[in-house]
Motif scaffolding. Sequence first.
Motif, PDB file in Angstrom:
ATOM      1  N   UNK A 106       4.445  -5.481   5.671  1.00 19.06           N
ATOM      2  CA  UNK A 106       3.672  -6.618   5.386  1.00 19.06           C
ATOM      3  C   UNK A 106       2.064  -6.221   5.248  1.00 19.06           C
ATOM      4  N   UNK A 107       1.787  -5.143   6.266  1.00 18.10           N
ATOM      5  CA  UNK A 107       0.417  -4.630   6.231  1.00 18.10           C
ATOM      6  C   UNK A 107       0.120  -3.530   5.490  1.00 18.10           C
ATOM      7  N   UNK A 108       1.205  -2.695   4.942  1.00 16.87           N
ATOM      8  CA  UNK A 108       0.881  -1.370   4.334  1.00 16.87           C
ATOM      9  C   UNK A 108       0.234  -1.435   3.125  1.00 16.87           C
ATOM     10  N   UNK A 109       0.254  -2.335   2.303  1.00 12.75           N
ATOM     11  CA  UNK A 109      -0.481  -2.686   1.132  1.00 12.75           C
ATOM     12  C   UNK A 109       0.382  -1.666  -0.131  1.00 12.75           C
ATOM     13  N   UNK A 110       1.444  -0.861   0.221  1.00 13.23           N
ATOM     14  CA  UNK A 110       1.993   0.008  -0.539  1.00 13.23           C
ATOM     15  C   UNK A 110       3.109  -0.585  -1.574  1.00 13.23           C
TER      16      UNK A 110
END
Length: 151
Positions: free
Chosen positions: A47-51
Amino acid sequence: MATTKRSTLITPAIPEDITKDELSLVRSYLLLTFIHKVFERDCRVIGKSGLFKTPQLYMELVSSATKKTSLMLQEVTRELASHHLKITTIRQDQRGVEAQYSCRGYVGEINIPWPGFRNEMMLRMRAYLGLNPELTVLPKEDSVEQMAMSI
């Protein structure tokens, strides 16, 4: 293969020895605890990776597996209580995972070396994710060694 070590008695009466089924409950508790934490961490990272283009899809998949492990962990915890079995300590080091437990006045410990623990974790995680246990993206050694272990 897990090993067990017998220790002291808590009560003067001779307690029943822990059964193979009860040792299996201890092992399942350990595996489910580690797996649950890995799934929770992975969901947060996705959710936080942005990948990812569509992180919600992957989060949904991992979140579903997290819910399965949570339900199974609750059931194993109920079974432990019904057998008067309590896990008192969980430790991990470079060799593997160790848990101390008490069961009907009997105190003991179970030691599970990392290779076997990681392999069983991967098999169970694949099942909870709905994946085929025989198919892997990475060679088995690589995929198992890359998993971070800590609780």
